[in-house]
Design an enzyme around this catalytic site. Structure first.
Site, mmCIF file in Angstrom:
data_model
loop_
_atom_site.group_PDB
_atom_site.id
_atom_site.type_symbol
_atom_site.label_atom_id
_atom_site.label_comp_id
_atom_site.label_asym_id
_atom_site.label_seq_id
_atom_site.Cartn_x
_atom_site.Cartn_y
_atom_site.Cartn_z
ATOM 1 N N ASN A 257 91.151 -66.023 24.139
ATOM 2 C CA ASN A 257 91.868 -65.437 25.276
ATOM 3 C C ASN A 257 91.027 -64.381 26.004
ATOM 4 O OD1 ASN A 257 92.112 -63.538 23.175
ATOM 5 N ND2 ASN A 257 94.090 -62.822 23.906
ATOM 6 N N ASP B 207 88.662 -55.762 24.752
ATOM 7 C CA ASP B 207 89.736 -56.335 23.949
ATOM 8 C C ASP B 207 90.005 -55.369 22.783
ATOM 9 O OD1 ASP B 207 91.414 -58.380 22.646
ATOM 10 O OD2 ASP B 207 89.716 -58.573 21.271
ATOM 11 N N SER C 23 94.480 -56.203 26.384
ATOM 12 C CA SER C 23 95.003 -56.820 25.167
ATOM 13 C C SER C 23 96.223 -57.683 25.420
ATOM 14 C CB SER C 23 95.379 -55.707 24.178
ATOM 15 O OG SER C 23 95.970 -56.224 23.007
#
Length: 266
Positions: free
Chosen positions: A219, A8, A42
């Site tokens: 997420n 991420d 991302s």
């Protein structure tokens, strides 16, 4: 044995002030020198990721829009999942009438569309990501066939939390998830960071068990669950730390680089 690393970006790869630290940059170059690919994963659009890799001086594959768009290091498209046009039109109507305080962003491929370029929240995103929005009518872009990979809501945390809860029920065809307290990401229901990683693993010929991922927020849940090894940042919520196989220092303390040096590049 780890053969590929997924990370991420915000809250993980970057420092709290959205920079790549020299320590992380050095660790990444060392990792690549060992022929272990690094893929940044991302919610950002491609144009908000490339300035980071350019700053380090590397070209690597990326997964944008939380898994909706996977690109090779040369920009070749490996996978692309957009939102349904009719459902998106209905969503935009609901957002305009029932969530007027939320700033709506429309992302399609390499384009970021907003209604007010000078909006304070939009300009904050510009400063963080270095990407540039364009003023446009979402309805006109949709009518022209430019369907989005992602709709992003910017709002106060309480509104983001409520919208996540309510929109998840009303729009089951979409994946609705917060990437930060004040950011709510909306994509096709089939999209997650794990779905993007699956595309990338197929491209490289690796299995999920041969992969390692780093994340810090909600997420990142599917990504951390998919990879053989998973690392939660020290700044991650406790819920996320419980999902990971390992925990490292925070992004303010070069947690990603420290873990790579200790566990992968020994």
């Amino acid at each position: 044995m780890v053969k590929i690393v997924f990370s991420d970006i915000d809250g993980t790869f970057l420092t709290p002030d959205s920079k790549v630290s020299p320590v992380t940059a050095a660790a990444v170059k060392k990792l690549l020198a060992k022929d272990i690919p690094l893929v940044l994963v991302s919610a950002r659009m491609p144009e908000a990721i490339y300035p980071l890799t350019d700053a380090i001086g590397i070209r690597i594959p990326i997964i944008s829009y939380s898994g909706a768009l996977a690109l090779t290091e040369t920009g070749e498209e490996l996978g692309s999942v957009t939102m349904d046009g009719a459902d998106t039109a209905r969503l935009l109507e609901v957002l305009a009438t029932e969530y007027p305080d939320a700033v709506v962003n429309y992302y399609a491929g390499h384009h970021w569309y907003v209604k007010d370029v000078r909006n304070e929240r939009v300009q904050t995103e510009v400063r963080i990501t270095s990407s540039q929005p364009q003023k446009a009518s979402f309805e006109k872009r949709l009518a022209a066939g430019e369907v989005p990979h992602k709709i992003l809501l910017m709002a106060e945390p309480e509104l983001c939390e409520r919208a996540e809860r309510e929109l998840s029920v009303r729009f089951p065809m979409f994946h609705v998830v917060r990437s930060a307290a004040f950011l709510l990401e909306i994509m096709d229901a089939s999209v997650s960071k794990a779905s993007g990683i699956t595309v990338m693993l197929k491209h490289f010929g690796f299995t999920a068990d041969e992969s390692l991922s780093f994340g810090d927020n909600y997420n990142d849940t599917e990504m951390l669950a998919l990879t053989g090894r998973s690392v939660a940042m020290g700044n991650a919520p406790e819920d996320i730390k419980k999902l990971a196989t390992d925990i490292t220092a925070s992004n303010a303390e070069d947690g990603l680089a420290k873990f790579l040096e200790r566990e992968i590049m020994v």
